[in-house]
Design a protein around this motif. Structure first.
Motif, PDB file in Angstrom:
ATOM      1  N   GLU A 128       0.686  -1.499   0.091  1.00  0.00           N
ATOM      2  CA  GLU A 128       0.119  -0.021   0.079  1.00  0.00           C
ATOM      3  C   GLU A 128       1.159   1.367   0.137  1.00  0.00           C
ATOM      4  N   GLU A 129       1.649   1.193   0.803  1.00  0.00           N
ATOM      5  CA  GLU A 129       3.145   2.619   1.000  1.00  0.00           C
ATOM      6  C   GLU A 129       3.564   2.460  -0.483  1.00  0.00           C
ATOM      7  N   MET A 130       3.465   1.746  -0.874  1.00  0.00           N
ATOM      8  CA  MET A 130       4.405   1.289  -2.270  1.00  0.00           C
ATOM      9  C   MET A 130       3.727   2.314  -3.399  1.00  0.00           C
ATOM     10  N   ASP A 131       2.333   1.708  -3.124  1.00  0.00           N
ATOM     11  CA  ASP A 131       1.543   2.116  -4.345  1.00  0.00           C
ATOM     12  C   ASP A 131       0.616   3.910  -4.374  1.00  0.00           C
ATOM     13  N   LEU A 132       0.832   4.176  -2.565  1.00  0.00           N
ATOM     14  CA  LEU A 132       1.038   5.542  -2.686  1.00  0.00           C
ATOM     15  C   LEU A 132       1.985   6.108  -3.378  1.00  0.00           C
ATOM     16  N   LYS A 136       1.851   6.685  -6.996  1.00  0.00           N
ATOM     17  CA  LYS A 136       1.052   7.656  -7.237  1.00  0.00           C
ATOM     18  C   LYS A 136       1.386   9.287  -7.249  1.00  0.00           C
ATOM     19  N   TYR A 137       2.212   9.510  -5.703  1.00  0.00           N
ATOM     20  CA  TYR A 137       2.088  10.599  -5.654  1.00  0.00           C
ATOM     21  C   TYR A 137       3.505  11.558  -6.305  1.00  0.00           C
ATOM     22  N   TYR A 138       4.815  10.852  -6.576  1.00  0.00           N
ATOM     23  CA  TYR A 138       5.436  10.498  -7.261  1.00  0.00           C
ATOM     24  C   TYR A 138       5.558  11.072  -9.345  1.00  0.00           C
ATOM     25  N   SER A 139       4.708  10.278  -9.934  1.00  0.00           N
ATOM     26  CA  SER A 139       3.968  10.500 -10.653  1.00  0.00           C
ATOM     27  C   SER A 139       3.279  12.017 -10.725  1.00  0.00           C
ATOM     28  N   GLU A 140       2.082  12.106  -9.799  1.00  0.00           N
ATOM     29  CA  GLU A 140       1.838  13.137  -9.877  1.00  0.00           C
ATOM     30  C   GLU A 140       2.994  14.319  -9.719  1.00  0.00           C
TER      31      GLU A 140
END
Length: 135
Positions: free
Chosen positions: A30-34, A37-41
């Motif tokens: 879950e941490e990696m997914d978040l 997501k935030y890094y790509s944004e």
């Protein structure tokens, strides 16, 4: 109900249902997914706001692998050309002897021990007489 009572009930009930305790692997996933997501944004947002970053040239190229023969040959050839160009910029023995003679001729008294000195005016004269390669 006051907040103390709510807190006591929450601590007394086991973690079941939708709020059950997640395993370490699930938390890491879950941490990696978040993070992704935030890094790509963030990366996408920065990229669109400033066009200057597109004009910065690439300064690092990876070394060619052993199976990339053409790239290895290109690298060897470019290195050889670079070294030849740098060696042409160096003074050969005759030019070095000429520069040493000019520096010795234009030294400025007094000599301190065995060290010879030169002032700035004589240094400029030597630079003019020695030529563009010695400058």
């Amino acid at each position: 109900m006051d907040w103390k009572e709510i807190l006591r009930r929450r601590l007394a009930t086991p973690n079941t249902g939708p709020n059950k305790k997640k395993s370490e692997q699930e938390l890491k996933d879950e941490e990696m997914d978040l993070f992704t997501k935030y890094y790509s944004e963030w990366k996408g947002g920065r990229k669109n706001t400033n066009e200057f970053y597109k004009t910065i040239p690439r300064f690092y190229y990876r070394l060619p692998a052993e199976d990339e023969v053409l790239l290895q040959k290109l690298r060897e050839e470019s290195r050889a050309v670079f070294l030849q160009r740098k060696s042409r910029e160096l003074l050969d023995n005759e030019e070095l002897q000429n520069l040493w003679f000019l520096l010795d001729k234009h030294q400025t008294p007094p000599m301190i021990g065995e060290e010879a000195m030169i002032n700035y005016e004589n240094f400029l004269k030597v630079g003019e007489k020695a030529g563009p390669k010695c400058k």
